[in-house]
Design a protein around this motif. Sequence first.
Motif, PDB file in Angstrom:
ATOM      1  N   ASP A  17       0.810  -1.181   0.192  1.00 42.35           N
ATOM      2  CA  ASP A  17       0.073  -0.081  -0.052  1.00 42.35           C
ATOM      3  C   ASP A  17       0.754   1.221   0.045  1.00 42.35           C
ATOM      4  O   ASP A  17       1.562   1.424   0.926  1.00 42.35           O
ATOM      5  CB  ASP A  17      -0.803  -0.090   1.343  1.00 42.35           C
ATOM      6  N   PRO A  18       0.753   2.135  -0.946  1.00 45.31           N
ATOM      7  CA  PRO A  18       1.731   3.215  -1.062  1.00 45.31           C
ATOM      8  C   PRO A  18       1.487   4.208   0.027  1.00 45.31           C
ATOM      9  O   PRO A  18       2.461   5.025   0.208  1.00 45.31           O
ATOM     10  CB  PRO A  18       1.591   3.709  -2.462  1.00 45.31           C
ATOM     11  N   LYS A  19       0.548   4.227   0.519  1.00 44.99           N
ATOM     12  CA  LYS A  19       0.165   5.232   1.485  1.00 44.99           C
ATOM     13  C   LYS A  19       0.295   4.848   3.169  1.00 44.99           C
ATOM     14  O   LYS A  19       0.048   5.662   3.986  1.00 44.99           O
ATOM     15  CB  LYS A  19      -1.209   5.914   1.326  1.00 44.99           C
ATOM     16  N   SER A  20       0.920   3.900   3.061  1.00 46.32           N
ATOM     17  CA  SER A  20       0.750   3.134   4.469  1.00 46.32           C
ATOM     18  C   SER A  20       1.937   3.345   5.426  1.00 46.32           C
ATOM     19  O   SER A  20       1.728   3.483   6.515  1.00 46.32           O
ATOM     20  CB  SER A  20       0.651   1.578   4.458  1.00 46.32           C
ATOM     21  N   ASP A  21       3.102   3.487   4.891  1.00 39.57           N
ATOM     22  CA  ASP A  21       4.409   3.692   5.528  1.00 39.57           C
ATOM     23  C   ASP A  21       5.192   4.717   5.100  1.00 39.57           C
ATOM     24  O   ASP A  21       5.243   5.242   4.185  1.00 39.57           O
ATOM     25  CB  ASP A  21       5.154   2.545   5.370  1.00 39.57           C
ATOM     26  N   PRO A  22       6.001   5.450   6.023  1.00 36.95           N
ATOM     27  CA  PRO A  22       6.967   6.231   5.794  1.00 36.95           C
ATOM     28  C   PRO A  22       8.252   5.884   4.890  1.00 36.95           C
ATOM     29  O   PRO A  22       8.161   4.579   4.666  1.00 36.95           O
ATOM     30  CB  PRO A  22       7.601   6.944   7.172  1.00 36.95           C
ATOM     31  N   PRO A  23       9.117   6.230   4.119  1.00 36.41           N
ATOM     32  CA  PRO A  23       9.953   5.778   3.535  1.00 36.41           C
ATOM     33  C   PRO A  23      10.937   5.108   4.369  1.00 36.41           C
ATOM     34  O   PRO A  23      11.231   5.261   5.628  1.00 36.41           O
ATOM     35  CB  PRO A  23      11.029   7.001   2.896  1.00 36.41           C
ATOM     36  N   PHE A  24      11.552   3.895   3.963  1.00 37.46           N
ATOM     37  CA  PHE A  24      12.681   3.189   4.681  1.00 37.46           C
ATOM     38  C   PHE A  24      13.710   2.976   3.743  1.00 37.46           C
ATOM     39  O   PHE A  24      13.938   3.149   2.617  1.00 37.46           O
ATOM     40  CB  PHE A  24      11.876   1.549   4.895  1.00 37.46           C
ATOM     41  N   PHE A  25      14.725   2.573   4.322  1.00 35.37           N
ATOM     42  CA  PHE A  25      16.225   2.581   3.527  1.00 35.37           C
ATOM     43  C   PHE A  25      16.822   1.270   3.879  1.00 35.37           C
ATOM     44  O   PHE A  25      16.726   0.470   4.923  1.00 35.37           O
ATOM     45  CB  PHE A  25      17.046   3.701   4.171  1.00 35.37           C
ATOM     46  N   PHE A  26      17.597   0.882   2.808  1.00 32.25           N
ATOM     47  CA  PHE A  26      18.590  -0.086   2.920  1.00 32.25           C
ATOM     48  C   PHE A  26      19.917   0.499   2.337  1.00 32.25           C
ATOM     49  O   PHE A  26      19.793   1.445   1.939  1.00 32.25           O
ATOM     50  CB  PHE A  26      18.132  -1.458   2.427  1.00 32.25           C
ATOM     51  N   THR A  27      21.103  -0.462   2.458  1.00 29.06           N
ATOM     52  CA  THR A  27      22.486   0.149   1.787  1.00 29.06           C
ATOM     53  C   THR A  27      22.884  -0.866   0.909  1.00 29.06           C
ATOM     54  O   THR A  27      22.747  -2.241   0.903  1.00 29.06           O
ATOM     55  CB  THR A  27      23.423   0.229   3.097  1.00 29.06           C
ATOM     56  N   LYS A  28      24.053  -0.341   0.252  1.00 28.15           N
ATOM     57  CA  LYS A  28      24.830  -1.299  -0.570  1.00 28.15           C
ATOM     58  C   LYS A  28      26.459  -0.752  -0.284  1.00 28.15           C
ATOM     59  O   LYS A  28      26.439   0.335   0.017  1.00 28.15           O
ATOM     60  CB  LYS A  28      24.381  -1.064  -2.101  1.00 28.15           C
ATOM     61  N   PRO A  29      27.006  -1.753  -0.410  1.00 29.31           N
ATOM     62  CA  PRO A  29      28.538  -1.125  -0.136  1.00 29.31           C
ATOM     63  C   PRO A  29      29.193  -0.312  -1.034  1.00 29.31           C
ATOM     64  O   PRO A  29      28.563  -0.518  -2.537  1.00 29.31           O
ATOM     65  CB  PRO A  29      29.370  -2.588  -0.077  1.00 29.31           C
ATOM     66  N   ALA A  30      29.787   0.608  -0.826  1.00 27.51           N
ATOM     67  CA  ALA A  30      30.460   1.610  -1.796  1.00 27.51           C
ATOM     68  C   ALA A  30      31.286   0.737  -3.133  1.00 27.51           C
ATOM     69  O   ALA A  30      31.173   1.058  -4.298  1.00 27.51           O
ATOM     70  CB  ALA A  30      31.222   2.484  -1.111  1.00 27.51           C
ATOM     71  N   ASP A  31      31.946  -0.412  -2.563  1.00 28.61           N
ATOM     72  CA  ASP A  31      32.636  -1.243  -3.795  1.00 28.61           C
ATOM     73  C   ASP A  31      31.799  -2.067  -4.401  1.00 28.61           C
ATOM     74  O   ASP A  31      32.414  -2.750  -5.361  1.00 28.61           O
ATOM     75  CB  ASP A  31      33.755  -2.079  -2.928  1.00 28.61           C
ATOM     76  N   ALA A  32      30.419  -1.827  -4.488  1.00 25.77           N
ATOM     77  CA  ALA A  32      29.496  -2.556  -5.185  1.00 25.77           C
ATOM     78  C   ALA A  32      29.349  -1.757  -6.436  1.00 25.77           C
ATOM     79  O   ALA A  32      28.430  -2.186  -7.654  1.00 25.77           O
ATOM     80  CB  ALA A  32      28.042  -3.158  -4.542  1.00 25.77           C
ATOM     81  N   LEU A  33      29.772  -0.436  -6.565  1.00 24.51           N
ATOM     82  CA  LEU A  33      29.579   0.323  -7.747  1.00 24.51           C
ATOM     83  C   LEU A  33      30.003  -0.216  -9.096  1.00 24.51           C
ATOM     84  O   LEU A  33      31.184  -0.840  -9.124  1.00 24.51           O
ATOM     85  CB  LEU A  33      30.296   1.757  -7.243  1.00 24.51           C
ATOM     86  N   VAL A  34      29.311   0.029 -10.210  1.00 20.04           N
ATOM     87  CA  VAL A  34      29.701  -0.439 -11.344  1.00 20.04           C
ATOM     88  C   VAL A  34      29.604   0.931 -12.509  1.00 20.04           C
ATOM     89  O   VAL A  34      28.368   1.524 -12.059  1.00 20.04           O
ATOM     90  CB  VAL A  34      28.754  -1.544 -11.901  1.00 20.04           C
ATOM     91  N   ALA A  35      30.404   1.126 -13.305  1.00 19.67           N
ATOM     92  CA  ALA A  35      30.116   2.344 -14.154  1.00 19.67           C
ATOM     93  C   ALA A  35      29.731   1.903 -15.327  1.00 19.67           C
ATOM     94  O   ALA A  35      29.299   0.869 -15.805  1.00 19.67           O
ATOM     95  CB  ALA A  35      31.662   2.740 -14.361  1.00 19.67           C
ATOM     96  N   ASP A  36      29.213   3.046 -15.938  1.00 21.63           N
ATOM     97  CA  ASP A  36      28.370   2.785 -17.386  1.00 21.63           C
ATOM     98  C   ASP A  36      29.347   2.250 -18.303  1.00 21.63           C
ATOM     99  O   ASP A  36      30.513   2.530 -18.476  1.00 21.63           O
ATOM    100  CB  ASP A  36      28.029   4.080 -17.892  1.00 21.63           C
ATOM    101  N   GLY A  37      28.599   1.097 -18.961  1.00 16.39           N
ATOM    102  CA  GLY A  37      29.714   0.512 -19.879  1.00 16.39           C
ATOM    103  C   GLY A  37      30.153  -0.839 -19.794  1.00 16.39           C
ATOM    104  O   GLY A  37      30.867  -1.560 -20.389  1.00 16.39           O
ATOM    105  N   ALA A  38      30.165  -0.999 -18.479  1.00 20.61           N
ATOM    106  CA  ALA A  38      31.008  -2.481 -17.867  1.00 20.61           C
ATOM    107  C   ALA A  38      29.983  -3.720 -18.293  1.00 20.61           C
ATOM    108  O   ALA A  38      28.855  -3.644 -18.547  1.00 20.61           O
ATOM    109  CB  ALA A  38      30.844  -2.263 -16.523  1.00 20.61           C
ATOM    110  N   THR A  39      30.817  -4.686 -18.210  1.00 19.91           N
ATOM    111  CA  THR A  39      30.381  -6.009 -18.394  1.00 19.91           C
ATOM    112  C   THR A  39      30.260  -6.803 -16.747  1.00 19.91           C
ATOM    113  O   THR A  39      31.542  -6.881 -16.611  1.00 19.91           O
ATOM    114  CB  THR A  39      30.824  -7.091 -19.662  1.00 19.91           C
TER     115      THR A  39
END
Length: 229
Positions: free
Chosen positions: A45-67
Amino acid sequence: MSDYVFDAPEQPSVALAGRDTRFPVRRIFCVGKNYADHVREMGGDPKSDPPFFFTKPADALVADGATIPYPQMSENLHHEAELVVAIGKGGIEIAEADARDHIWGYATGNDLTRRDLQHEAKGAGRPWDMSKGFDNAAVCGAIVPVDQCDGIENAAIRTVVNGDIKQDSTTAEMIWSVPEIIAYLSRFVELKAGDLIFTGTPDGVGPLVSGDNCTIEVAGLPSATVAIA
């Protein structure tokens, strides 16, 4: 300078559009269920809750054009198109009216998700970490300075897989705006320069398989493409 028992890892960073310098990344926060149609798509239900958050490690980053390899321990990898906010000035309990002063710029992102592991974790009442924070899970295009991002509050956002449009919406459909997200998140943690915030995905998320090319587009920003090996 401290001496380490082995070489310290390289600082994760993201390219800047039109510049040779890069944006050093500190932490990656992600907003869950921030588009009403996607909330309904996932059974909520889109109106039921405030925003919630999760995280990803910074070294999970992938740049445009990567395989990238298809992730292990999963048979259901999903794309999630997202607008990414790059924080340039830190703060805690930031007022919503001041939130824009803390934004360095914006980028296009893909919150890759091992959906089968996420469903298993939800069913067991366990954390989502292994479904969201795995290697190569945070695709991010080049960051554009905020003063060059007119109209970002109502920008088209799409996912294109092998030439076919899979997600097609606008950032105006976000339940929580970028200033609201920054203000609310800063009540839980002290934001600092170098933090990235993935702001949620619209409906239409779906699977990627080996051999796919997936491009995320946000109008006015460089796209972010990855190939699945």
